[in-house]
Design a protein around this motif. Structure first.
Motif, PDB file in Angstrom:
ATOM      1  N   ALA A  68      30.118  -2.181  52.602  1.00  0.00           N
ATOM      2  CA  ALA A  68      29.591  -3.540  52.554  1.00  0.00           C
ATOM      3  C   ALA A  68      28.370  -3.548  51.661  1.00  0.00           C
ATOM      4  N   VAL A  69      27.988  -4.726  51.214  1.00  0.00           N
ATOM      5  CA  VAL A  69      26.764  -4.838  50.430  1.00  0.00           C
ATOM      6  C   VAL A  69      25.607  -4.331  51.272  1.00  0.00           C
ATOM      7  N   ASN A  70      24.830  -3.444  50.686  1.00  0.00           N
ATOM      8  CA  ASN A  70      23.703  -2.844  51.407  1.00  0.00           C
ATOM      9  C   ASN A  70      22.614  -3.900  51.621  1.00  0.00           C
ATOM     10  N   PRO A  71      22.244  -4.181  52.894  1.00  0.00           N
ATOM     11  CA  PRO A  71      21.179  -5.160  53.120  1.00  0.00           C
ATOM     12  C   PRO A  71      19.798  -4.638  52.734  1.00  0.00           C
ATOM     13  N   GLU A  72      19.726  -3.341  52.450  1.00  0.00           N
ATOM     14  CA  GLU A  72      18.475  -2.727  51.987  1.00  0.00           C
ATOM     15  C   GLU A  72      18.760  -2.039  50.662  1.00  0.00           C
ATOM     16  N   PRO A  73      19.123  -2.799  49.627  1.00  0.00           N
ATOM     17  CA  PRO A  73      19.650  -2.182  48.403  1.00  0.00           C
ATOM     18  C   PRO A  73      18.629  -1.325  47.675  1.00  0.00           C
ATOM     19  N   ALA A  74      19.154  -0.282  47.104  1.00  0.00           N
ATOM     20  CA  ALA A  74      18.398   0.582  46.208  1.00  0.00           C
ATOM     21  C   ALA A  74      19.280   0.815  44.988  1.00  0.00           C
ATOM     22  N   PRO A  75      18.683   1.188  43.845  1.00  0.00           N
ATOM     23  CA  PRO A  75      19.506   1.356  42.643  1.00  0.00           C
ATOM     24  C   PRO A  75      20.689   2.306  42.830  1.00  0.00           C
ATOM     25  N   SER A  76      20.504   3.335  43.647  1.00  0.00           N
ATOM     26  CA  SER A  76      21.571   4.318  43.815  1.00  0.00           C
ATOM     27  C   SER A  76      22.519   3.980  44.954  1.00  0.00           C
ATOM     28  N   THR A  77      22.186   3.009  45.794  1.00  0.00           N
ATOM     29  CA  THR A  77      23.023   2.692  46.959  1.00  0.00           C
ATOM     30  C   THR A  77      23.201   1.186  47.105  1.00  0.00           C
ATOM     31  N   PRO A  78      23.911   0.553  46.161  1.00  0.00           N
ATOM     32  CA  PRO A  78      24.121  -0.899  46.271  1.00  0.00           C
ATOM     33  C   PRO A  78      25.039  -1.280  47.425  1.00  0.00           C
ATOM     34  N   ARG A  79      25.832  -0.312  47.909  1.00  0.00           N
ATOM     35  CA  ARG A  79      26.758  -0.572  49.006  1.00  0.00           C
ATOM     36  C   ARG A  79      26.529   0.439  50.124  1.00  0.00           C
ATOM     37  N   SER A  80      26.778  -0.004  51.351  1.00  0.00           N
ATOM     38  CA  SER A  80      26.655   0.862  52.519  1.00  0.00           C
ATOM     39  C   SER A  80      28.036   1.352  52.937  1.00  0.00           C
ATOM     40  N   PRO A  81      28.240   2.655  53.105  1.00  0.00           N
ATOM     41  CA  PRO A  81      29.526   3.134  53.623  1.00  0.00           C
ATOM     42  C   PRO A  81      29.677   2.741  55.090  1.00  0.00           C
ATOM     43  N   LEU A  82      30.848   2.253  55.442  1.00  0.00           N
ATOM     44  CA  LEU A  82      31.107   1.820  56.818  1.00  0.00           C
ATOM     45  C   LEU A  82      32.333   2.479  57.432  1.00  0.00           C
ATOM     46  N   GLY A  83      32.973   3.340  56.701  1.00  0.00           N
ATOM     47  CA  GLY A  83      34.130   4.047  57.238  1.00  0.00           C
ATOM     48  C   GLY A  83      34.589   5.100  56.262  1.00  0.00           C
ATOM     49  N   TRP A  84      35.049   6.217  56.804  1.00  0.00           N
ATOM     50  CA  TRP A  84      35.466   7.314  55.934  1.00  0.00           C
ATOM     51  C   TRP A  84      36.395   8.260  56.672  1.00  0.00           C
ATOM     52  N   VAL A  85      36.949   9.176  55.912  1.00  0.00           N
ATOM     53  CA  VAL A  85      37.776  10.247  56.473  1.00  0.00           C
ATOM     54  C   VAL A  85      37.344  11.564  55.849  1.00  0.00           C
ATOM     55  N   ARG A  86      37.613  12.629  56.572  1.00  0.00           N
ATOM     56  CA  ARG A  86      37.352  13.969  56.071  1.00  0.00           C
ATOM     57  C   ARG A  86      38.198  14.957  56.860  1.00  0.00           C
ATOM     58  N   GLN A  87      38.173  16.202  56.430  1.00  0.00           N
ATOM     59  CA  GLN A  87      38.902  17.282  57.088  1.00  0.00           C
ATOM     60  C   GLN A  87      37.906  18.236  57.719  1.00  0.00           C
ATOM     61  N   HIS A  88      38.221  18.697  58.935  1.00  0.00           N
ATOM     62  CA  HIS A  88      37.422  19.741  59.580  1.00  0.00           C
ATOM     63  C   HIS A  88      38.379  20.833  60.007  1.00  0.00           C
ATOM     64  N   GLY A  89      38.401  21.930  59.249  1.00  0.00           N
ATOM     65  CA  GLY A  89      39.405  22.951  59.525  1.00  0.00           C
ATOM     66  C   GLY A  89      40.784  22.344  59.353  1.00  0.00           C
ATOM     67  N   GLN A  90      41.625  22.472  60.373  1.00  0.00           N
ATOM     68  CA  GLN A  90      42.958  21.888  60.315  1.00  0.00           C
ATOM     69  C   GLN A  90      43.011  20.473  60.877  1.00  0.00           C
ATOM     70  N   GLY A  91      41.903  20.001  61.445  1.00  0.00           N
ATOM     71  CA  GLY A  91      41.893  18.686  62.081  1.00  0.00           C
ATOM     72  C   GLY A  91      41.400  17.593  61.157  1.00  0.00           C
ATOM     73  N   LYS A  92      41.819  16.367  61.447  1.00  0.00           N
ATOM     74  CA  LYS A  92      41.414  15.193  60.688  1.00  0.00           C
ATOM     75  C   LYS A  92      40.290  14.477  61.430  1.00  0.00           C
ATOM     76  N   VAL A  93      39.326  13.975  60.662  1.00  0.00           N
ATOM     77  CA  VAL A  93      38.196  13.235  61.206  1.00  0.00           C
ATOM     78  C   VAL A  93      38.132  11.885  60.507  1.00  0.00           C
ATOM     79  N   CYS A  94      37.956  10.820  61.299  1.00  0.00           N
ATOM     80  CA  CYS A  94      37.800   9.469  60.760  1.00  0.00           C
ATOM     81  C   CYS A  94      36.626   8.815  61.477  1.00  0.00           C
ATOM     82  N   TYR A  95      35.822   8.066  60.738  1.00  0.00           N
ATOM     83  CA  TYR A  95      34.741   7.301  61.341  1.00  0.00           C
ATOM     84  C   TYR A  95      34.837   5.853  60.884  1.00  0.00           C
ATOM     85  N   LEU A  96      34.712   4.923  61.846  1.00  0.00           N
ATOM     86  CA  LEU A  96      34.736   3.488  61.581  1.00  0.00           C
ATOM     87  C   LEU A  96      33.487   2.880  62.201  1.00  0.00           C
ATOM     88  N   ALA A  97      32.630   2.279  61.392  1.00  0.00           N
ATOM     89  CA  ALA A  97      31.370   1.739  61.903  1.00  0.00           C
ATOM     90  C   ALA A  97      31.517   0.435  62.679  1.00  0.00           C
TER      91      ALA A  97
END
Length: 225
Positions: A169-198
Motif C-alpha cells: 500500500a502507499v506508505n503513510p510515512e513515505p521516504a524516497p526509498s520506501t514509497p510503498r509499505s509491504p503488507l504481505g509476502w511469502v518465503r521459504q524456511h527449510g522445506q516449509g512455506k511461510v506466508c504473512y498477511l498484514a
C-alpha cells in the motif's frame, strides 16, 4: 503420504491474549469461519500459543495459522516451531507450513530468529483508515485477487529476510526509498512455506472477501506441497 479428500489438511489456529488488542476469543472464531470456506475444507483446531508450541502438538498438523499479538517465546518453543517448519515432522512426512496474520508480526519480539523466520516485524501503524491494497497476482496465494480497499490498521513493517512481496500500500510515512509499505509476502524456511498477511485487525477485516480469499489460497499453496 499427502493430504487427500479423505485425509483432511490439518490446520492449527494459534492465538494469544497478551494485549488488549486482537482478542483471540473474537479473532479465533472469525478465522475458523474463513478457513471453513476453504476448498477442500481443512480440519481446524484452535489453541493458545502457550499450548501449541510443543513438538508433540505441532507434529499433528500440516499448517499453523498464527494470529497472535505480543507474548514471548522460550528457547524450547522457538526451536519447536522453527524445526517443525524446516523439515518433515509428522506422519505425512511433510513440514509444517506457517501462515502469520496481522499481529503475528508484532509477536514474540524477544526472538530474533522468529522474526527473521516470519520475514519481517511490525514497527507501528497510523489510526485505522480505509486504504487500497495493491496485489502482485502472479503467485498462487494472490492469483485472481484484484487490488482492494479495506478499513484496517495499515501496518508499517520492516523486512528482515529475503521475501517475495505480494501485497503493498502507499506508505503513510513515505521516504524516497520506501514509497510503498509491504503488507504481505511469502518465503521459504527449510522445506516449509511461510506466508504473512498484514490485514486482519478484527472479524470484519478477516472476513473481507479479498482477505478471506488470500487466506484460503495460502492454505491451497501449502497443500500443493
Amino acid at each position: 503420504m499427502v493430504a487427500t479428500e479423505t485425509s483432511p489438511f490439518r490446520v492449527l489456529v494459534m492465538g494469544g491474549v497478551e494485549t488488549r488488542f486482537h482478542h483471540f476469543d473474537e479473532l479465533g472464531p472469525a478465522l475458523a469461519r474463513v478457513l471453513a470456506q476453504a476448498n477442500p475444507q481443512p480440519s481446524v483446531t484452535s489453541l493458545l500459543a502457550a499450548d501449541a508450541l510443543y513438538p508433540e502438538v505441532l507434529r499433528e498438523f500440516d499448517a499453523l495459522v498464527s494470529i497472535t499479538t505480543g507474548g514471548e517465546l522460550s528457547q524450547a518453543q522457538e526451536h519447536a516451531l522453527l524445526s517443525a517448519v524446516a523439515e518433515p515432522n509428522n506422519d505425512r512426512a511433510r513440514p509444517l507450513h506457517f501462515l502469520g496474520v496481522h499481529g503475528a508480526s508484532c509477536s514474540f519480539s524477544n526472538s530474533s530468529r522468529y522474526l527473521n523466520f516470519l520475514g519481517g516485524r511490525f514497527l507501528r501503524h497510523p489510526p485505522m483508515a480505509t486504504f487500497r491494497v495493491e496485489v502482485d497476482a502472479d503467485h498462487p496465494v494472490t492469483s485472481g485477487v484484484r487490488p482492494f480497499d479495506i478499513h484496517d490498521e495499515l501496518y508499517i513493517l520492516e523486512l528482515l529476510a529475503d521475501v517475495r512481496v505480494l501485497l503493498s500500500a502507499v506508505n503513510p510515512e513515505p521516504a524516497p526509498s520506501t514509497p510503498r509499505s509491504p503488507l504481505g509476502w511469502v518465503r521459504q524456511h527449510g522445506q516449509g512455506k511461510v506466508c504473512y498477511l498484514a490485514p486482519g485487525h478484527g472479524p470484519e477485516q478477516l472476513e473481507h472477501p479479498s482477505v478471506a480469499r488470500l487466506i484460503a489460497q495460502a492454505l491451497a499453496w501449502f497443500r500443493a506441497g
